[in-house]
Write a protein that holds these residues in place. Structure first.
Motif, PDB file in Angstrom:
ATOM      1  N   PHE A   1      80.453  -2.407  71.144  1.00 18.83           N
ATOM      2  CA  PHE A   1      81.561  -2.157  72.062  1.00 18.83           C
ATOM      3  C   PHE A   1      81.389  -0.885  72.889  1.00 18.83           C
ATOM      4  O   PHE A   1      82.087  -0.699  73.887  1.00 18.83           O
ATOM      5  CB  PHE A   1      82.884  -2.080  71.282  1.00 18.83           C
ATOM      6  CG  PHE A   1      83.361  -3.422  70.814  1.00 18.83           C
ATOM      7  CD1 PHE A   1      84.082  -4.260  71.662  1.00 18.83           C
ATOM      8  CD2 PHE A   1      83.051  -3.875  69.542  1.00 18.83           C
ATOM      9  CE1 PHE A   1      84.505  -5.509  71.231  1.00 18.83           C
ATOM     10  CE2 PHE A   1      83.474  -5.116  69.112  1.00 18.83           C
ATOM     11  CZ  PHE A   1      84.204  -5.946  69.951  1.00 18.83           C
ATOM     12  N   HIS A   2      80.460  -0.016  72.477  1.00 22.77           N
ATOM     13  CA  HIS A   2      80.291   1.246  73.182  1.00 22.77           C
ATOM     14  C   HIS A   2      78.929   1.386  73.870  1.00 22.77           C
ATOM     15  O   HIS A   2      78.688   2.388  74.550  1.00 22.77           O
ATOM     16  CB  HIS A   2      80.504   2.425  72.228  1.00 22.77           C
ATOM     17  CG  HIS A   2      81.936   2.594  71.827  1.00 22.77           C
ATOM     18  ND1 HIS A   2      82.859   3.243  72.604  1.00 22.77           N
ATOM     19  CD2 HIS A   2      82.617   2.151  70.735  1.00 22.77           C
ATOM     20  CE1 HIS A   2      84.040   3.222  72.006  1.00 22.77           C
ATOM     21  NE2 HIS A   2      83.915   2.568  70.878  1.00 22.77           N
TER      22      HIS A   2
ATOM     23  N   THR B   1      78.773  -2.852  77.287  1.00 14.30           N
ATOM     24  CA  THR B   1      80.094  -3.049  77.899  1.00 14.30           C
ATOM     25  C   THR B   1      79.914  -3.616  79.319  1.00 14.30           C
ATOM     26  O   THR B   1      78.808  -3.576  79.859  1.00 14.30           O
ATOM     27  CB  THR B   1      80.874  -1.717  77.990  1.00 14.30           C
ATOM     28  OG1 THR B   1      80.309  -0.922  79.045  1.00 14.30           O
ATOM     29  CG2 THR B   1      80.827  -0.954  76.676  1.00 14.30           C
ATOM     30  N   PRO B   2      81.001  -4.112  79.924  1.00 13.20           N
ATOM     31  CA  PRO B   2      80.901  -4.620  81.305  1.00 13.20           C
ATOM     32  C   PRO B   2      80.920  -3.517  82.365  1.00 13.20           C
ATOM     33  O   PRO B   2      81.132  -3.800  83.548  1.00 13.20           O
ATOM     34  CB  PRO B   2      82.153  -5.512  81.439  1.00 13.20           C
ATOM     35  CG  PRO B   2      82.773  -5.595  80.097  1.00 13.20           C
ATOM     36  CD  PRO B   2      82.321  -4.400  79.341  1.00 13.20           C
ATOM     37  N   LYS B   3      80.735  -2.249  81.965  1.00 10.45           N
ATOM     38  CA  LYS B   3      80.833  -1.125  82.901  1.00 10.45           C
ATOM     39  C   LYS B   3      79.951  -1.334  84.127  1.00 10.45           C
ATOM     40  O   LYS B   3      80.412  -1.235  85.271  1.00 10.45           O
ATOM     41  CB  LYS B   3      80.458   0.187  82.195  1.00 10.45           C
ATOM     42  CG  LYS B   3      80.499   1.405  83.124  1.00 10.45           C
ATOM     43  CD  LYS B   3      80.007   2.654  82.416  1.00 10.45           C
ATOM     44  CE  LYS B   3      81.024   3.163  81.427  1.00 10.45           C
ATOM     45  NZ  LYS B   3      82.211   3.756  82.110  1.00 10.45           N
TER      46      LYS B   3
ATOM     47  N   SER C   1      76.541   7.130  79.203  1.00 12.69           N
ATOM     48  CA  SER C   1      76.756   6.571  80.555  1.00 12.69           C
ATOM     49  C   SER C   1      77.283   7.608  81.544  1.00 12.69           C
ATOM     50  O   SER C   1      77.820   7.235  82.589  1.00 12.69           O
ATOM     51  CB  SER C   1      77.722   5.388  80.481  1.00 12.69           C
ATOM     52  OG  SER C   1      79.005   5.812  80.044  1.00 12.69           O
TER      53      SER C   1
ATOM     54  N   TYR D   1      85.807   1.834  80.658  1.00  8.56           N
ATOM     55  CA  TYR D   1      85.015   1.504  79.462  1.00  8.56           C
ATOM     56  C   TYR D   1      84.313   2.750  78.943  1.00  8.56           C
ATOM     57  O   TYR D   1      83.554   3.395  79.666  1.00  8.56           O
ATOM     58  CB  TYR D   1      83.988   0.414  79.778  1.00  8.56           C
ATOM     59  CG  TYR D   1      84.620  -0.950  79.930  1.00  8.56           C
ATOM     60  CD1 TYR D   1      84.913  -1.731  78.825  1.00  8.56           C
ATOM     61  CD2 TYR D   1      84.949  -1.437  81.190  1.00  8.56           C
ATOM     62  CE1 TYR D   1      85.506  -2.979  78.953  1.00  8.56           C
ATOM     63  CE2 TYR D   1      85.547  -2.683  81.337  1.00  8.56           C
ATOM     64  CZ  TYR D   1      85.826  -3.449  80.217  1.00  8.56           C
ATOM     65  OH  TYR D   1      86.408  -4.670  80.349  1.00  8.56           O
ATOM     66  N   ASN D   2      84.584   3.074  77.662  1.00  8.96           N
ATOM     67  CA  ASN D   2      84.018   4.268  77.039  1.00  8.96           C
ATOM     68  C   ASN D   2      82.626   3.939  76.489  1.00  8.96           C
ATOM     69  O   ASN D   2      82.416   3.812  75.288  1.00  8.96           O
ATOM     70  CB  ASN D   2      84.944   4.759  75.923  1.00  8.96           C
ATOM     71  CG  ASN D   2      84.473   6.071  75.314  1.00  8.96           C
ATOM     72  OD1 ASN D   2      83.726   6.816  75.955  1.00  8.96           O
ATOM     73  ND2 ASN D   2      84.886   6.340  74.094  1.00  8.96           N
ATOM     74  N   GLN D   3      81.679   3.816  77.389  1.00 11.97           N
ATOM     75  CA  GLN D   3      80.315   3.434  77.003  1.00 11.97           C
ATOM     76  C   GLN D   3      79.500   4.685  76.695  1.00 11.97           C
ATOM     77  O   GLN D   3      79.551   5.666  77.421  1.00 11.97           O
ATOM     78  CB  GLN D   3      79.664   2.642  78.143  1.00 11.97           C
ATOM     79  CG  GLN D   3      78.244   2.197  77.848  1.00 11.97           C
ATOM     80  CD  GLN D   3      77.711   1.331  78.972  1.00 11.97           C
ATOM     81  OE1 GLN D   3      78.344   0.374  79.395  1.00 11.97           O
ATOM     82  NE2 GLN D   3      76.527   1.675  79.471  1.00 11.97           N
TER      83      GLN D   3
END
Length: 303
Positions: A41-42, A45-47, A81, A76-78
């Motif tokens: 999830f991190h 992501t779709p960021k 990034s 989104y907390n990727q």
């Protein structure tokens, strides 16, 4: 302790060690599962997908939609990034600038400085963009004296597309030679368009060079962009009137009046030219002050 008891003790100890190792292995497995689950999830992501959608909308000129996509991407907390986030913020700020939402653009640049490490951008570049954006904020508030020097500095540093703002500032400061200088720079940057043709026509009317003004008017009227057609048609009439070509001016004024029947300035100009073309020997009640001040002067300056 007898040998038999010693063997039992060693056996129990080995069993306890095996149990502890088993529990440890289970704990490690659970930890790996948790890390993997969280990482999915991190890290994945779709960021980037939303960033790309935003760039696509930006390139199509749909800046509002672009900002929506950029905001979703930033949401989104990727992990790892930050560099991508800075890139997204650059695009977002540029979108705000194109929508003339200057304060929002300024705040976006400030957000980059506050939130991300300087290793992901050039701090001097960000600061200079904030400096220019502050000039645009002042310009939008009518602070031409406070902003003109910012645009002059920006043009000198290669931001020649901002020459139009410098020109408008100088126009409002009644410095027409400087206005012309920066409109010339802008025209070399973007080419001639209807707006620039109108501004050059105004300039040459101020210089009483009506033939050159007419040439720019005709060039402006030939452009596909019809945004300034009304203003161009009006100054066209004014130029021919100033050149003493009253029949031509009157014909154009008549056409202008038919196209813009609600324009009282056009009515006044038509009435003024009517007295030059259709001379009446009857006494005239000069309700429009037609034989006093020229009714074209204030209207041309107004634009």
């Amino acid at each position: 302790m007898t040998p038999r008891e010693e063997k039992k003790r060693i056996k129990r100890k080995k069993k306890a060690i095996r149990r502890a190792l088993h529990i440890l292995n289970i704990a490690l497995f659970i930890l790996v599962v948790i890390i993997t689950f969280v990482g999915v999830f991190h890290i994945f992501t779709p960021k980037k997908a939303y960033r790309n959608k935003g760039v696509d909308s930006f390139n199509k000129g749909d800046y509002e939609t672009a900002i929506e996509h950029f905001d979703k991407a930033l949401g989104y907390n990727q992990w790892f990034s930050d560099k991508l986030n800075v890139d997204i913020c650059y695009y977002k700020a540029d979108s705000y600038l194109r929508l003339e939402m200057y304060q929002e653009a300024y705040d976006t640049y400030s957000y980059i400085l506050d939130e991300y490490s300087g290793s992901n951008y050039n701090a001097d570049d960000i600061s200079y963009l904030m400096y220019i954006t502050d000039g645009l904020i002042k310009f939008s508030n009518g602070e031409y004296f406070g902003s003109h020097s910012i645009f002059v500095d920006a043009v000198n540093n290669g931001y020649t597309e901002l020459a139009v703002y410098a020109a408008i500032c100088f126009e409002n400061l009644d410095d027409y030679p400087k206005m012309k200088e920066y409109f010339d720079i802008y025209s070399r940057e973007v080419g001639m368009d209807a707006y620039l043709c109108y501004k050059f026509a105004q300039y040459y009317i101020e210089q009483k060079d009506y033939n050159t003004a007419v040439a720019y008017v005709n060039q402006g009227l030939s452009q596909e962009d019809k945004t300034y057609e009304k203003q161009l048609r009006y100054v066209q009439v004014v130029c021919y009137e100033k050149l003493g070509q009253f029949n031509e001016a009157f014909a154009l004024a008549k056409e202008y009046k038919s196209l813009y029947p609600d324009d009282t300035n056009g009515d006044d100009l038509y009435a003024y030219l009517d007295t030059r073309v259709n001379i009446s020997e009857e006494p005239l009640n000069d309700i429009y002050n037609l034989f006093g001040e020229d009714p074209t002067e204030d209207y041309v300056e107004e634009y």
